[in-house]
Design a protein around this motif. Structure first.
Motif, PDB file in Angstrom:
ATOM      1  N   ARG A   1       0.838  -1.202   0.000  1.00 61.69           N
ATOM      2  CA  ARG A   1       0.000   0.000   0.000  1.00 61.69           C
ATOM      3  C   ARG A   1       0.873   1.252   0.000  1.00 61.69           C
ATOM      4  O   ARG A   1       0.647   2.184  -0.773  1.00 61.69           O
ATOM      5  CB  ARG A   1      -0.935  -0.001   1.215  1.00 61.69           C
ATOM      6  CG  ARG A   1      -1.802   1.251   1.316  1.00 61.69           C
ATOM      7  CD  ARG A   1      -2.650   1.259   2.558  1.00 61.69           C
ATOM      8  NE  ARG A   1      -1.897   1.201   3.793  1.00 61.69           N
ATOM      9  CZ  ARG A   1      -1.214   2.228   4.320  1.00 61.69           C
ATOM     10  NH1 ARG A   1      -1.155   3.393   3.707  1.00 61.69           N
ATOM     11  NH2 ARG A   1      -0.570   2.085   5.471  1.00 61.69           N
ATOM     12  N   GLU A   2       1.882   1.248   0.868  1.00 60.26           N
ATOM     13  CA  GLU A   2       2.778   2.403   0.941  1.00 60.26           C
ATOM     14  C   GLU A   2       3.583   2.565  -0.343  1.00 60.26           C
ATOM     15  O   GLU A   2       3.807   3.682  -0.807  1.00 60.26           O
ATOM     16  CB  GLU A   2       3.699   2.283   2.152  1.00 60.26           C
ATOM     17  CG  GLU A   2       2.956   2.487   3.456  1.00 60.26           C
ATOM     18  CD  GLU A   2       3.817   2.274   4.694  1.00 60.26           C
ATOM     19  OE1 GLU A   2       4.930   1.700   4.581  1.00 60.26           O
ATOM     20  OE2 GLU A   2       3.361   2.673   5.783  1.00 60.26           O
ATOM     21  N   ARG A   3       4.017   1.465  -0.935  1.00 61.37           N
ATOM     22  CA  ARG A   3       4.742   1.538  -2.211  1.00 61.37           C
ATOM     23  C   ARG A   3       3.888   2.145  -3.308  1.00 61.37           C
ATOM     24  O   ARG A   3       4.390   2.844  -4.184  1.00 61.37           O
ATOM     25  CB  ARG A   3       5.198   0.143  -2.661  1.00 61.37           C
ATOM     26  CG  ARG A   3       6.415  -0.352  -1.973  1.00 61.37           C
ATOM     27  CD  ARG A   3       6.885  -1.637  -2.611  1.00 61.37           C
ATOM     28  NE  ARG A   3       7.965  -2.228  -1.850  1.00 61.37           N
ATOM     29  CZ  ARG A   3       8.475  -3.412  -2.098  1.00 61.37           C
ATOM     30  NH1 ARG A   3       7.991  -4.154  -3.089  1.00 61.37           N
ATOM     31  NH2 ARG A   3       9.465  -3.884  -1.373  1.00 61.37           N
ATOM     32  N   ALA A   4       2.588   1.839  -3.244  1.00 60.27           N
ATOM     33  CA  ALA A   4       1.667   2.368  -4.247  1.00 60.27           C
ATOM     34  C   ALA A   4       1.278   3.814  -3.968  1.00 60.27           C
ATOM     35  O   ALA A   4       0.636   4.452  -4.796  1.00 60.27           O
ATOM     36  CB  ALA A   4       0.407   1.494  -4.310  1.00 60.27           C
ATOM     37  N   GLY A   5       1.657   4.306  -2.790  1.00 57.58           N
ATOM     38  CA  GLY A   5       1.320   5.680  -2.432  1.00 57.58           C
ATOM     39  C   GLY A   5      -0.151   5.878  -2.119  1.00 57.58           C
ATOM     40  O   GLY A   5      -0.701   6.951  -2.356  1.00 57.58           O
ATOM     41  N   ILE A   6      -0.775   4.829  -1.599  1.00 51.43           N
ATOM     42  CA  ILE A   6      -2.202   4.864  -1.286  1.00 51.43           C
ATOM     43  C   ILE A   6      -2.386   4.915   0.227  1.00 51.43           C
ATOM     44  O   ILE A   6      -1.752   4.158   0.960  1.00 51.43           O
ATOM     45  CB  ILE A   6      -2.905   3.613  -1.866  1.00 51.43           C
ATOM     46  CG1 ILE A   6      -2.780   3.594  -3.387  1.00 51.43           C
ATOM     47  CG2 ILE A   6      -4.367   3.559  -1.450  1.00 51.43           C
ATOM     48  CD1 ILE A   6      -3.299   2.322  -4.025  1.00 51.43           C
ATOM     49  N   SER A   7      -3.253   5.790   0.686  1.00 48.63           N
ATOM     50  CA  SER A   7      -3.537   5.869   2.122  1.00 48.63           C
ATOM     51  C   SER A   7      -4.460   4.724   2.538  1.00 48.63           C
ATOM     52  O   SER A   7      -5.095   4.069   1.696  1.00 48.63           O
ATOM     53  CB  SER A   7      -4.210   7.205   2.458  1.00 48.63           C
ATOM     54  OG  SER A   7      -5.511   7.245   1.908  1.00 48.63           O
ATOM     55  N   GLN A   8      -4.534   4.486   3.837  1.00 47.27           N
ATOM     56  CA  GLN A   8      -5.460   3.476   4.347  1.00 47.27           C
ATOM     57  C   GLN A   8      -6.889   3.825   3.955  1.00 47.27           C
ATOM     58  O   GLN A   8      -7.671   2.942   3.607  1.00 47.27           O
ATOM     59  CB  GLN A   8      -5.349   3.356   5.866  1.00 47.27           C
ATOM     60  CG  GLN A   8      -4.078   2.708   6.339  1.00 47.27           C
ATOM     61  CD  GLN A   8      -3.996   2.617   7.849  1.00 47.27           C
ATOM     62  OE1 GLN A   8      -4.600   3.400   8.580  1.00 47.27           O
ATOM     63  NE2 GLN A   8      -3.240   1.642   8.329  1.00 47.27           N
ATOM     64  N   GLU A   9      -7.213   5.105   4.001  1.00 46.86           N
ATOM     65  CA  GLU A   9      -8.558   5.554   3.651  1.00 46.86           C
ATOM     66  C   GLU A   9      -8.876   5.255   2.185  1.00 46.86           C
ATOM     67  O   GLU A   9      -9.974   4.786   1.857  1.00 46.86           O
ATOM     68  CB  GLU A   9      -8.715   7.056   3.918  1.00 46.86           C
ATOM     69  CG  GLU A   9      -8.662   7.437   5.384  1.00 46.86           C
ATOM     70  CD  GLU A   9      -7.232   7.543   5.944  1.00 46.86           C
ATOM     71  OE1 GLU A   9      -6.235   7.512   5.172  1.00 46.86           O
ATOM     72  OE2 GLU A   9      -7.111   7.635   7.185  1.00 46.86           O
ATOM     73  N   ASP A  10      -7.903   5.521   1.311  1.00 46.11           N
ATOM     74  CA  ASP A  10      -8.108   5.259  -0.114  1.00 46.11           C
ATOM     75  C   ASP A  10      -8.272   3.767  -0.398  1.00 46.11           C
ATOM     76  O   ASP A  10      -9.137   3.368  -1.176  1.00 46.11           O
ATOM     77  CB  ASP A  10      -6.959   5.814  -0.953  1.00 46.11           C
ATOM     78  CG  ASP A  10      -6.943   7.335  -1.003  1.00 46.11           C
ATOM     79  OD1 ASP A  10      -7.993   7.956  -0.731  1.00 46.11           O
ATOM     80  OD2 ASP A  10      -5.873   7.900  -1.307  1.00 46.11           O
ATOM     81  N   LEU A  11      -7.445   2.956   0.242  1.00 41.72           N
ATOM     82  CA  LEU A  11      -7.555   1.510   0.052  1.00 41.72           C
ATOM     83  C   LEU A  11      -8.898   1.013   0.566  1.00 41.72           C
ATOM     84  O   LEU A  11      -9.565   0.208  -0.095  1.00 41.72           O
ATOM     85  CB  LEU A  11      -6.405   0.775   0.746  1.00 41.72           C
ATOM     86  CG  LEU A  11      -6.418  -0.748   0.617  1.00 41.72           C
ATOM     87  CD1 LEU A  11      -6.413  -1.192  -0.846  1.00 41.72           C
ATOM     88  CD2 LEU A  11      -5.245  -1.360   1.370  1.00 41.72           C
ATOM     89  N   ALA A  12      -9.303   1.489   1.725  1.00 42.28           N
ATOM     90  CA  ALA A  12     -10.603   1.099   2.289  1.00 42.28           C
ATOM     91  C   ALA A  12     -11.725   1.445   1.329  1.00 42.28           C
ATOM     92  O   ALA A  12     -12.635   0.634   1.091  1.00 42.28           O
ATOM     93  CB  ALA A  12     -10.804   1.782   3.639  1.00 42.28           C
ATOM     94  N   PHE A  13     -11.673   2.640   0.759  1.00 45.77           N
ATOM     95  CA  PHE A  13     -12.696   3.070  -0.196  1.00 45.77           C
ATOM     96  C   PHE A  13     -12.707   2.162  -1.420  1.00 45.77           C
ATOM     97  O   PHE A  13     -13.767   1.736  -1.883  1.00 45.77           O
ATOM     98  CB  PHE A  13     -12.452   4.523  -0.605  1.00 45.77           C
ATOM     99  CG  PHE A  13     -13.459   5.044  -1.583  1.00 45.77           C
ATOM    100  CD1 PHE A  13     -14.716   5.441  -1.163  1.00 45.77           C
ATOM    101  CD2 PHE A  13     -13.139   5.123  -2.930  1.00 45.77           C
ATOM    102  CE1 PHE A  13     -15.653   5.915  -2.083  1.00 45.77           C
ATOM    103  CE2 PHE A  13     -14.066   5.596  -3.855  1.00 45.77           C
ATOM    104  CZ  PHE A  13     -15.331   5.983  -3.430  1.00 45.77           C
TER     105      PHE A  13
END
Length: 81
Positions: A12-24
């Protein structure tokens, strides 16, 4: 099983995505992502596939270290059968 959570967080961090974005993207709450990453909760296989799609990572990479992190007593039991 903490390895799955570690891998989710790492990719997730490598992709530059926040926890909120992944959850969405996978349609769960942010707290659920936090639980996955901390090892408190293990995602279902269906959820793992959603996560792998959202992060553009093969599902096998997300669960890869689970086999190496397994306690040694598991392999001992399999030889007793």
């Amino acid at each position: 099983m903490v390895a799955i959570g570690h891998n989710i967080k790492m990719f997730r961090e490598r992709a530059g995505i926040s926890q909120e974005d992944l959850a969405f993207k996978i349609r769960v709450g942010t707290r659920t992502i936090q639980r996955y990453e901390s090892g408190e909760q293990i995602p279902t296989m269906q959820t793992m596939l959603k996560i792998s799609t959202a992060l553009d990572v093969p599902a096998s990479e997300l669960i890869r270290e689970v086999y190496y992190a397994a306690p040694s007593y598991l392999s001992e039991k399999s030889t007793d059968v």
